[in-house]
Design an enzyme around this catalytic site. Structure first.
Site, PDB file in Angstrom:
ATOM      1  N   LEU A  24       0.852  -1.194   0.000  1.00  0.00           N
ATOM      2  CA  LEU A  24       0.000   0.000   0.000  1.00  0.00           C
ATOM      3  C   LEU A  24       0.884   1.239   0.000  1.00  0.00           C
ATOM      4  O   LEU A  24       1.643   1.467   0.949  1.00  0.00           O
ATOM      5  CB  LEU A  24      -0.894  -0.033   1.246  1.00  0.00           C
ATOM      6  CG  LEU A  24      -1.920   1.064   1.436  1.00  0.00           C
ATOM      7  CD1 LEU A  24      -2.858   1.186   0.249  1.00  0.00           C
ATOM      8  CD2 LEU A  24      -2.728   0.800   2.703  1.00  0.00           C
ATOM      9  N   THR A  28       2.284  10.940  -4.629  1.00  0.00           N
ATOM     10  CA  THR A  28       2.459  12.370  -4.338  1.00  0.00           C
ATOM     11  C   THR A  28       2.104  13.267  -5.525  1.00  0.00           C
ATOM     12  O   THR A  28       2.578  14.392  -5.600  1.00  0.00           O
ATOM     13  CB  THR A  28       3.909  12.654  -3.895  1.00  0.00           C
ATOM     14  OG1 THR A  28       4.786  12.364  -4.996  1.00  0.00           O
ATOM     15  CG2 THR A  28       4.300  11.813  -2.691  1.00  0.00           C
ATOM     16  N   ASP A  52       5.455   7.394  -3.431  1.00  0.00           N
ATOM     17  CA  ASP A  52       5.720   7.402  -4.870  1.00  0.00           C
ATOM     18  C   ASP A  52       5.836   8.852  -5.353  1.00  0.00           C
ATOM     19  O   ASP A  52       4.889   9.622  -5.237  1.00  0.00           O
ATOM     20  CB  ASP A  52       4.578   6.707  -5.620  1.00  0.00           C
ATOM     21  CG  ASP A  52       4.828   6.694  -7.124  1.00  0.00           C
ATOM     22  OD1 ASP A  52       5.693   5.906  -7.562  1.00  0.00           O
ATOM     23  OD2 ASP A  52       4.185   7.483  -7.850  1.00  0.00           O
ATOM     24  N   TYR A  57       6.387  15.677 -11.133  1.00  0.00           N
ATOM     25  CA  TYR A  57       5.336  16.222 -10.269  1.00  0.00           C
ATOM     26  C   TYR A  57       5.733  17.582  -9.692  1.00  0.00           C
ATOM     27  O   TYR A  57       4.912  18.266  -9.091  1.00  0.00           O
ATOM     28  CB  TYR A  57       4.983  15.264  -9.118  1.00  0.00           C
ATOM     29  CG  TYR A  57       4.507  13.888  -9.567  1.00  0.00           C
ATOM     30  CD1 TYR A  57       4.110  13.651 -10.883  1.00  0.00           C
ATOM     31  CD2 TYR A  57       4.459  12.820  -8.680  1.00  0.00           C
ATOM     32  CE1 TYR A  57       3.695  12.393 -11.294  1.00  0.00           C
ATOM     33  CE2 TYR A  57       4.044  11.563  -9.088  1.00  0.00           C
ATOM     34  CZ  TYR A  57       3.672  11.353 -10.393  1.00  0.00           C
ATOM     35  OH  TYR A  57       3.260  10.105 -10.792  1.00  0.00           O
ATOM     36  N   LYS A  86      10.921   9.105 -10.223  1.00  0.00           N
ATOM     37  CA  LYS A  86      10.914   8.704 -11.644  1.00  0.00           C
ATOM     38  C   LYS A  86      11.703   9.671 -12.519  1.00  0.00           C
ATOM     39  O   LYS A  86      11.656  10.889 -12.306  1.00  0.00           O
ATOM     40  CB  LYS A  86       9.467   8.644 -12.160  1.00  0.00           C
ATOM     41  CG  LYS A  86       8.511   7.871 -11.271  1.00  0.00           C
ATOM     42  CD  LYS A  86       7.151   7.700 -11.917  1.00  0.00           C
ATOM     43  CE  LYS A  86       6.109   7.214 -10.927  1.00  0.00           C
ATOM     44  NZ  LYS A  86       5.514   8.278 -10.089  1.00  0.00           N
ATOM     45  N   HIS A 119       9.807   7.001 -16.158  1.00  0.00           N
ATOM     46  CA  HIS A 119       8.410   7.427 -15.986  1.00  0.00           C
ATOM     47  C   HIS A 119       7.510   6.952 -17.121  1.00  0.00           C
ATOM     48  O   HIS A 119       6.380   6.515 -16.896  1.00  0.00           O
ATOM     49  CB  HIS A 119       8.354   8.954 -15.851  1.00  0.00           C
ATOM     50  CG  HIS A 119       7.111   9.465 -15.190  1.00  0.00           C
ATOM     51  ND1 HIS A 119       7.100  10.525 -14.322  1.00  0.00           N
ATOM     52  CD2 HIS A 119       5.826   9.068 -15.276  1.00  0.00           C
ATOM     53  CE1 HIS A 119       5.856  10.743 -13.918  1.00  0.00           C
ATOM     54  NE2 HIS A 119       5.071   9.870 -14.483  1.00  0.00           N
ATOM     55  N   LEU A 220      -8.608   4.175  -7.491  1.00  0.00           N
ATOM     56  CA  LEU A 220      -9.961   4.684  -7.223  1.00  0.00           C
ATOM     57  C   LEU A 220     -10.506   5.380  -8.458  1.00  0.00           C
ATOM     58  O   LEU A 220     -11.409   6.212  -8.373  1.00  0.00           O
ATOM     59  CB  LEU A 220      -9.929   5.676  -6.040  1.00  0.00           C
ATOM     60  CG  LEU A 220      -9.159   5.221  -4.793  1.00  0.00           C
ATOM     61  CD1 LEU A 220      -9.252   6.274  -3.688  1.00  0.00           C
ATOM     62  CD2 LEU A 220      -9.684   3.876  -4.292  1.00  0.00           C
ATOM     63  N   ARG A 271      -6.238   8.245   6.799  1.00  0.00           N
ATOM     64  CA  ARG A 271      -6.573   7.181   7.767  1.00  0.00           C
ATOM     65  C   ARG A 271      -7.530   6.174   7.129  1.00  0.00           C
ATOM     66  O   ARG A 271      -7.370   4.963   7.281  1.00  0.00           O
ATOM     67  CB  ARG A 271      -7.188   7.785   9.042  1.00  0.00           C
ATOM     68  CG  ARG A 271      -6.169   8.502   9.917  1.00  0.00           C
ATOM     69  CD  ARG A 271      -6.749   8.830  11.294  1.00  0.00           C
ATOM     70  NE  ARG A 271      -7.844   9.791  11.216  1.00  0.00           N
ATOM     71  CZ  ARG A 271      -7.672  11.117  11.258  1.00  0.00           C
ATOM     72  NH1 ARG A 271      -6.465  11.639  11.401  1.00  0.00           N
ATOM     73  NH2 ARG A 271      -8.719  11.917  11.181  1.00  0.00           N
TER      74      ARG A 271
HETATM   75  N1  LIG Z   1       3.141   6.598 -13.553  1.00  0.00           N
HETATM   76  C1  LIG Z   1       2.220   7.448 -13.920  1.00  0.00           C
HETATM   77  O1  LIG Z   1       2.143   7.903 -15.050  1.00  0.00           O
HETATM   78  C2  LIG Z   1       1.200   7.859 -12.913  1.00  0.00           C
HETATM   79  C3  LIG Z   1       0.018   8.492 -13.329  1.00  0.00           C
HETATM   80  C4  LIG Z   1      -0.909   8.847 -12.370  1.00  0.00           C
HETATM   81  C5  LIG Z   1      -0.672   8.575 -11.025  1.00  0.00           C
HETATM   82  N2  LIG Z   1       0.498   7.992 -10.646  1.00  0.00           N
HETATM   83  C6  LIG Z   1       0.819   7.748  -9.214  1.00  0.00           C
HETATM   84  O2  LIG Z   1      -0.238   7.077  -8.603  1.00  0.00           O
HETATM   85  C7  LIG Z   1      -0.723   7.834  -7.494  1.00  0.00           C
HETATM   86  C8  LIG Z   1      -2.181   7.526  -7.311  1.00  0.00           C
HETATM   87  O3  LIG Z   1      -2.921   7.888  -8.485  1.00  0.00           O
HETATM   88  P1  LIG Z   1      -4.287   8.639  -8.369  1.00  0.00           P
HETATM   89  O4  LIG Z   1      -4.049   9.974  -7.776  1.00  0.00           O
HETATM   90  O5  LIG Z   1      -4.983   8.568  -9.649  1.00  0.00           O
HETATM   91  O6  LIG Z   1      -5.000   7.714  -7.303  1.00  0.00           O
HETATM   92  P2  LIG Z   1      -6.466   7.541  -6.820  1.00  0.00           P
HETATM   93  O7  LIG Z   1      -6.348   7.252  -5.369  1.00  0.00           O
HETATM   94  O8  LIG Z   1      -7.185   6.594  -7.733  1.00  0.00           O
HETATM   95  O9  LIG Z   1      -7.180   8.938  -7.030  1.00  0.00           O
HETATM   96  C9  LIG Z   1      -6.980  10.030  -6.183  1.00  0.00           C
HETATM   97  C10 LIG Z   1      -8.269  10.812  -6.137  1.00  0.00           C
HETATM   98  O10 LIG Z   1      -9.216  10.050  -5.431  1.00  0.00           O
HETATM   99  C11 LIG Z   1      -9.819  10.807  -4.421  1.00  0.00           C
HETATM  100  N3  LIG Z   1      -9.836  10.020  -3.177  1.00  0.00           N
HETATM  101  C12 LIG Z   1      -8.775   9.589  -2.462  1.00  0.00           C
HETATM  102  N4  LIG Z   1      -9.193   8.876  -1.410  1.00  0.00           N
HETATM  103  C13 LIG Z   1     -10.535   8.863  -1.457  1.00  0.00           C
HETATM  104  C14 LIG Z   1     -11.531   8.304  -0.635  1.00  0.00           C
HETATM  105  N5  LIG Z   1     -11.227   7.601   0.444  1.00  0.00           N
HETATM  106  N6  LIG Z   1     -12.829   8.470  -0.982  1.00  0.00           N
HETATM  107  C15 LIG Z   1     -13.152   9.193  -2.073  1.00  0.00           C
HETATM  108  N7  LIG Z   1     -12.254   9.765  -2.900  1.00  0.00           N
HETATM  109  C16 LIG Z   1     -10.958   9.592  -2.585  1.00  0.00           C
HETATM  110  C17 LIG Z   1      -8.989  12.055  -4.241  1.00  0.00           C
HETATM  111  O11 LIG Z   1      -9.919  13.066  -4.230  1.00  0.00           O
HETATM  112  P3  LIG Z   1      -9.687  14.472  -3.461  1.00  0.00           P
HETATM  113  O12 LIG Z   1      -8.887  15.261  -4.442  1.00  0.00           O
HETATM  114  O13 LIG Z   1     -11.069  14.942  -3.263  1.00  0.00           O
HETATM  115  O14 LIG Z   1      -8.967  14.157  -2.196  1.00  0.00           O
HETATM  116  C18 LIG Z   1      -8.112  12.130  -5.452  1.00  0.00           C
HETATM  117  O15 LIG Z   1      -8.580  13.088  -6.365  1.00  0.00           O
HETATM  118  C19 LIG Z   1      -0.344   9.276  -7.838  1.00  0.00           C
HETATM  119  O16 LIG Z   1      -0.256  10.133  -6.732  1.00  0.00           O
HETATM  120  C20 LIG Z   1       1.023   9.044  -8.453  1.00  0.00           C
HETATM  121  O17 LIG Z   1       1.972   8.844  -7.431  1.00  0.00           O
HETATM  122  C21 LIG Z   1       1.415   7.608 -11.566  1.00  0.00           C
END
Ligand SMILES: NC(=O)c1ccc[n+]([C@@H]2O[C@H](COP(=O)([O-])OP(=O)(O)OC[C@H]3O[C@@H](n4cnc5c(N)ncnc54)[C@H](OP(=O)(O)O)[C@@H]3O)[C@@H](O)[C@H]2O)c1
Length: 314
Positions: A24, A28, A52, A57, A86, A119, A220, A271
């Site tokens: 888990l 960032t 991560d 970023y 990355k 990346h 998510l 949390r």
């Molecule tokens: N390699 C790549 O190209 C790439 C691309 C994208 C991401 N990533 C990595 O993956 C990480 C995760 O990706 P992601 O940001 O798309 O993840 P995610 O967890 O699917 O989406 C985050 C979004 O979900 C919402 N959220 C978080 N917890 C929640 C909950 N308990 N209930 C309801 N909504 C919730 C947040 O909303 P709020 O804004 O309202 O808090 C946020 O906008 C990134 O931070 C980055 O490190 C990598």
């Protein structure tokens, strides 16, 4: 994995690298710099021990600040935390790899990294402009370097003891297979978009077969609504097991044998997202049978990130 395993603290040993990656992880990808600091600090307080990051970023310095605060607060040592960053597309030329790595280390305030990822497999024109375009707005790619050239420079970082493992992100099976075959040091981790609407079953199968850790981002569905957080199957499982849809989606990812990255931005959500527990096998299967297919991030086809804010001075 047996149903009593604690998903919150589960660590996945790296077959092609040093150390163990907490399944888990906290991502960032946060555009606001002060929010980056508070969210990272809140994630550490909630129990996340896997961060991560990425040069792209444009907030490694803020992550580093939060990290130093978390370490100074006591109870956590650097060795407890698994940190990834990355290499951006504009630094694929072999001579740019080590300087980019060192610059990330300096911004993060670290002496070593646990994992360094390419990346995306797309090389952009080298230089300080992270988003080079021609006058028509088309991305300027760099045809003068291959992915294997870049990978070989990444291998040197491991040889020199500067990072425990290297890997790739936003890569498809067709590009991963030849790289895997040619690599002297095999990729330890592959980070891609994955969730019940994009299970990436074939890629996951290849990774499992070759001992590569599959690390899912956007578990998510990037919080988009309507979307995964409101999916009827996920919501029904959540109601049945007394968890939130977010907790169900994160548990599903870990239980299918992947690492997972999530980005809670408040202490309460940190949390919530850390407090996951194993779902009954029938619930895992029910979610795995969802038929909707949707990719949210086009980065895998272009190298241009879908979720990233305009870059500011790093
Ligand atoms: N390699 C790549 O190209 C790439 C691309 C994208 C991401 N990533 C990595 O993956 C990480 C995760 O990706 P992601 O940001 O798309 O993840 P995610 O967890 O699917 O989406 C985050 C979004 O979900 C919402 N959220 C978080 N917890 C929640 C909950 N308990 N209930 C309801 N909504 C919730 C947040 O909303 P709020 O804004 O309202 O808090 C946020 O906008 C990134 O931070 C980055 O490190 C990598």
């Amino acid at each position: 994995m047996n149903a009593s395993s604690d998903l919150r603290t589960m660590r996945i040993p790296l077959k092609h690298g040093a150390g163990q990656m907490p399944a888990l992880g906290f991502g960032t990808l946060i555009s606001d710099l002060s929010l980056t600091i508070t969210a990272t600090r809140d994630a550490l307080e909630a129990g996340f021990r896997h961060l991560d990051c990425a040069e792209r970023y444009a907030n490694e310095r803020e992550v580093g600040t939060a990290l130093q605060t978390g370490l100074a607060a006591g109870g956590i040592s650097r060795e407890d935390i698994f940190i990834t960053t990355k290499l951006w597309n504009t630094n694929h030329r072999p001579e740019r790899v080590e300087p980019a790595f060192e610059a990330s280390l300096e911004r993060l305030g670290l002496k070593y990294l646990d994992l360094y990822l390419i990346h995306t497999p797309f090389a952009f024109r080298p230089g300080d402009d992270q988003d080079p375009r021609d006058q028509n707005g088309n991305v300027l790619y760099d045809s003068g370097v291959t992915l294997l050239d870049t990978w070989t420079a990444m291998e040197s970082l491991v040889d020199h003891g500067k990072c425990g493992a290297i890997g790739l992100s936003d890569i498809g099976l067709n590009e991963l297979k030849p790289l895997y075959e040619s690599a002297r040091i095999k990729p330890a981790v592959v980070q891609v978009e994955s969730h019940p609407y994009l299970p990436e079953t074939e890629l996951l199968g290849f990774c499992k077969q070759k001992g590569i850790v599959f690390l899912a981002f956007a578990p998510l569905g990037h919080g988009m609504r309507p979307g995964l957080l409101e999916d009827p199957v996920v919501s029904a499982v959540a109601a049945r097991v007394g968890k939130t849809p977010a907790q169900v989606l994160l548990a599903w990812a870990v239980q299918r044998g992947t690492g997972v990255l999530t980005t809670p931005r408040s202490a309460a959500r940190a949390r919530e997202n850390f407090d996951i527990s194993a779902l009954p096998e029938d619930a895992v299967d029910e979610i795995s049978r969802i038929q909707i297919r949707e990719r949210l991030n086009p980065v895998v086809t272009t190298g241009v990130p879908g979720f990233i804010p305009k870059v500011r001075g790093a």
